[in-house]
Each structure stands twice: as structure tokens, then as C-alpha cells.
Scaffold this motif. Structure first.
Motif, PDB file in Angstrom:
ATOM      1  N   LEU A 134       5.276 -11.687   5.441  1.00  0.00           N
ATOM      2  CA  LEU A 134       5.805 -12.136   4.156  1.00  0.00           C
ATOM      3  C   LEU A 134       6.950 -11.255   3.662  1.00  0.00           C
ATOM      4  CD1 LEU A 134       2.394 -12.871   2.356  1.00  0.00           C
ATOM      5  CD2 LEU A 134       3.826 -14.465   3.660  1.00  0.00           C
ATOM      6  N   PHE A 135       6.750  -9.931   3.698  1.00  0.00           N
ATOM      7  CA  PHE A 135       7.763  -8.965   3.246  1.00  0.00           C
ATOM      8  C   PHE A 135       7.915  -7.876   4.302  1.00  0.00           C
ATOM      9  CE2 PHE A 135       5.830 -10.616  -0.636  1.00  0.00           C
ATOM     10  CZ  PHE A 135       6.926 -10.930  -1.428  1.00  0.00           C
ATOM     11  N   ARG A 136       9.119  -7.301   4.353  1.00  0.00           N
ATOM     12  CA  ARG A 136       9.341  -6.088   5.143  1.00  0.00           C
ATOM     13  C   ARG A 136      10.003  -5.056   4.237  1.00  0.00           C
ATOM     14  NH1 ARG A 136      10.517  -9.443   9.953  1.00  0.00           N
ATOM     15  NH2 ARG A 136       8.754  -9.154  11.372  1.00  0.00           N
ATOM     16  N   LEU A 137       9.452  -3.852   4.301  1.00  0.00           N
ATOM     17  CA  LEU A 137      10.027  -2.731   3.567  1.00  0.00           C
ATOM     18  C   LEU A 137      10.898  -1.913   4.519  1.00  0.00           C
ATOM     19  CD1 LEU A 137       6.840  -1.533   1.640  1.00  0.00           C
ATOM     20  CD2 LEU A 137       8.507  -3.283   0.972  1.00  0.00           C
TER      21      LEU A 137
ATOM     22  N   GLY B 120      15.872  -5.773  -2.043  1.00  0.00           N
ATOM     23  CA  GLY B 120      16.497  -4.600  -2.649  1.00  0.00           C
ATOM     24  C   GLY B 120      15.633  -3.927  -3.692  1.00  0.00           C
ATOM     25  N   ASP B 121      14.619  -4.600  -4.179  1.00  0.00           N
ATOM     26  CA  ASP B 121      13.713  -3.980  -5.152  1.00  0.00           C
ATOM     27  C   ASP B 121      12.943  -2.844  -4.502  1.00  0.00           C
ATOM     28  OD1 ASP B 121      14.319  -5.439  -7.385  1.00  0.00           O
ATOM     29  OD2 ASP B 121      12.733  -6.923  -7.091  1.00  0.00           O
TER      30      ASP B 121
ATOM     31  N   GLU C 114       0.818  -1.210   0.000  1.00  0.00           N
ATOM     32  CA  GLU C 114       0.000   0.000   0.000  1.00  0.00           C
ATOM     33  C   GLU C 114       0.853   1.263   0.000  1.00  0.00           C
ATOM     34  OE1 GLU C 114      -3.532   0.006   2.553  1.00  0.00           O
ATOM     35  OE2 GLU C 114      -2.952  -2.025   3.148  1.00  0.00           O
ATOM     36  N   ILE C 115       2.141   1.109   0.311  1.00  0.00           N
ATOM     37  CA  ILE C 115       3.061   2.262   0.319  1.00  0.00           C
ATOM     38  C   ILE C 115       4.294   1.908  -0.495  1.00  0.00           C
ATOM     39  CG2 ILE C 115       2.254   3.072   2.579  1.00  0.00           C
ATOM     40  CD1 ILE C 115       4.803   1.823   3.776  1.00  0.00           C
ATOM     41  N   ALA C 116       5.011   2.924  -0.908  1.00  0.00           N
ATOM     42  CA  ALA C 116       6.260   2.711  -1.633  1.00  0.00           C
ATOM     43  C   ALA C 116       7.389   2.435  -0.652  1.00  0.00           C
ATOM     44  CB  ALA C 116       6.579   3.932  -2.491  1.00  0.00           C
ATOM     45  N   GLY C 117       8.369   1.688  -1.106  1.00  0.00           N
ATOM     46  CA  GLY C 117       9.515   1.409  -0.245  1.00  0.00           C
ATOM     47  C   GLY C 117      10.423   0.371  -0.865  1.00  0.00           C
ATOM     48  N   ARG C 118      11.566   0.168  -0.205  1.00  0.00           N
ATOM     49  CA  ARG C 118      12.533  -0.816  -0.670  1.00  0.00           C
ATOM     50  C   ARG C 118      12.423  -2.075   0.175  1.00  0.00           C
ATOM     51  NH1 ARG C 118      16.162   0.205  -4.122  1.00  0.00           N
ATOM     52  NH2 ARG C 118      15.983   2.443  -3.720  1.00  0.00           N
TER      53      ARG C 118
END
Length: 332
Positions: free
Chosen positions: A99-102, A184-185, A77-81
Motif C-alpha cells: 500500500l505504502f513505501r517509506l 512526501g509526508d 511502525e517506524i518513522a519515515g517519509r
């Protein structure tokens, strides 16, 4: 059976040979000529069988596709790496599993900033409230202090929510698919990351012609066979019917559910569906060879007082060289 019988056809029709006699006139000794032939009675041999009572099923064959019970593509829902990927592709996960951490450095800083502003505005509010009670502050100053306090509380809530969205979690129990990103994406809101499928049970979407629309109800049973699993069938039940008829194919869309406890079945498989509309467990059934068509009507022979009586009948379902008699024959 049950007091009456029907005839399935004539097996043999035989005639008696003509009987006669020869006589010899004295003047024609040595020559023989027939002078009379007396016809005899004809006999007919028929095969008689009792009627059968069997279960008759009214079914519709259709084709459809398997779908996941629940399916979603995880998107931020937000931008980030991306700083962490906390799963392996194809593994089973539980609801709420990360599942993922930004990268959350900026979000954490915003939370701390909001907390500091809130602490200041709360202290200012308490001072103004105390002065107002003593008559040393105006109502306007108090209202402004309240507004600032509320705004800082909202800013902290927003910063906290943003920080929470840096961790993406599983929305339900399921199996993860193939991820589309790496550590890193830099991802943007709405970008596809990975799909998750709940396949403990599967949905089956299929269509039937609109002429059957009035006979369709939720709860009807289905049998599913799959080209990918030859020699096996799977039982399910219709639980939803689209209220609108598809104008393109003039068909009704139904959705059923079948269990998939061992996970062998997969979403997207081609399914052959047999929908059970009605089942009569004690129907009158005869072989098709017992029917005697006359024009557009159908008849069978019954044994009545040891004689063959032609009886008009109304037919139902035809299955495996047998036909159901829905009217015309008594049941006792």
C-alpha cells in the motif's frame, strides 16, 4: 378439523314472536282483547369454524448497527517519509498487497552495515574456534567470539525487519477507504494512513432486554431491515453473545453475521433486527374474536355433543389478529 370444533361467537340471537289468539264474547261483539299469550322456544344461530394449525414464531424486535467483518486503520511502525502510494482510494485489495513505501535508504544502509559486521564476527569466531581446538586460545576468547557473532546476527535481523517495515501491506482482503496522507509526508509510528474494510459479510451488533437472557443462544436466526434499503430484508445468524450484561441499559449484547456478496450494505448503517427465539410449526391458532375473557382468565367455546362448552385456555403469541392456544384444547 381433527374431530372437534370451537365456536367463535354468537352471530345472531333471535326470539320467536309470542303466539296468541283472540276470542269474542257475544256481548262484546266488535271488540277484541287478548286473553292469553303462550311463550315459544328461542333459537340461537352461531358460526362454527374448525381450528387452525399454523407456524408460530416467538420473536424480539431490536435495533442495532452494521459493522465490517474486519476493519483496521493502516499505521506505520517506524518513522519515515512516504515515497510511494501504491493504491487508489476505494479499490479492492488482496491480503499482502503493498500500500505504502517509506524512504528506505537509511534502513538499507543499516542492513549492509549489519551484514559486514556479521561477516567479520563469523570469521573471527572460526579463527578462535580453530585455535581452541589446537590449544592456542582460551575458553574466554572463544566465548567472546560466540557472543559477538550472536549479537551481529541479531543486529542484522533487526536491520532487515526495519527495512521490511518501510513497505506497508494490506493485512487482509478488503476495500480501501480514503487516505489521509500524500507522497512526501513524513509519518510517525501509529499515525493514521488509510482504513481497510472487509465487507464480504457484515456483523450486526444489537441489544435485547435482560429478561430474555436465558432464551438466547448462538445460532438463532435474525431478520434485518434497513432504512437505506427499503422493501428488503436480510437473513443472518447470531454467532456471539457477550457474557456480561450491560449495567447501563440492563441489556444483553449480541453479534450476528449477514452475507453481503454484492457489497450493497455498508458498515455503520442503522439496522432493525428481528430475533427468532423459538418457532412452533404446528401450533393451535384461533382468531382473537373467539376469546371470552372472564376476569383475568381466557375461555373459548367448543362444540361438545352438539352443544357449546366453555373451555379455559392458556394463550401464547399474538400475531395479526390471531392468538396461539398453548393449553386447554386437545390436538385431536
Amino acid at each position: 378439523m381433527r374431530g372437534w370444533q370451537w365456536l367463535i361467537g354468537v352471530v345472531l340471537i333471535g326470539g320467536m314472536t309470542a303466539a296468541g289468539y283472540l276470542w269474542f264474547a257475544p256481548e262484546l261483539a266488535g271488540r277484541a282483547e287478548p286473553v292469553a299469550t303462550a311463550p315459544g322456544p328461542k333459537s340461537v344461530v352461531v358460526e362454527v369454524r374448525p381450528v387452525e394449525f399454523a407456524a408460530v414464531r416467538r420473536e424480539i424486535d431490536a435495533v442495532g448497527s452494521l459493522r465490517s467483518n474486519e476493519s483496521v486503520i493502516v499505521r506505520p511502525e517506524i518513522a519515515g517519509r512516504i515515497t510511494e502510494i501504491l493504491f487508489k482510494e476505494g479499490q479492492t485489495v488482496r491480503k499482502g498487497a503493498p500500500l505504502f513505501r517509506l524512504d528506505a535508504a537509511i534502513a538499507r544502509a543499516q542492513v549492509e552495515q549489519a551484514r559486514a559486521s556479521l561477516a567479520l564476527s563469523r570469521a573471527n569466531f572460526e579463527r578462535v574456534a580453530d585455535l581452541l581446538r589446537k590449544g592456542a586460545a582460551t575458553q574466554r576468547a572463544y566465548d567472546e567470539a560466540v557472543a559477538t557473532l550472536r549479537a551481529d546476527e541479531a543486529a542484522l535481523a533487526l536491520a532487515t525487519a526495519t527495512l521490511e517495515k518501510t513497505t506497508l501491506v494490506a493485512p487482509f482482503d478488503g476495500v480501501l477507504g480514503l487516505r489521509k496522507v500524500s507522497i512526501g509526508d513524513y509519518v510517525t509510528p501509529g499515525q493514521d494512513l488509510v482504513n481497510i474494510e472487509n465487507i464480504d459479510s457484515l456483523k450486526v451488533d444489537f441489544r435485547v432486554p435482560e429478561i430474555h437472557a436465558l432464551h438466547l443462544t448462538a445460532g438463532q436466526a435474525i431478520r434485518v431491515t434497513l432504512d437505506a434499503v427499503p422493501g428488503e430484508s436480510f437473513q443472518g445468524q447470531v454467532y456471539a453473545i457477550d457474557p456480561a450484561i450491560d449495567p447501563n441499559g440492563r441489556a444483553v449484547i449480541l453479534r450476528a453475521q449477514i452475507p453481503n456478496p454484492d457489497g450493497r450494505l455498508r458498515p455503520g448503517m442503522f439496522a432493525r433486527v428481528t430475533l427468532l427465539l423459538e418457532e412452533r410449526k404446528d401450533a393451535i391458532v384461533v382468531p382473537e374474536t373467539a376469546l371470552v375473557p372472564i376476569g383475568e382468565e381466557q375461555f373459548v367455546y367448543r362444540v361438545v355433543d352438539e352443544k357449546a362448552a366453555l373451555t379455559k385456555v392458556q394463550l401464547g403469541q399474538r400475531r395479526e389478529s390471531r392468538v396461539e392456544i398453548v393449553a386447554g384444547l386437545p390436538r385431536d
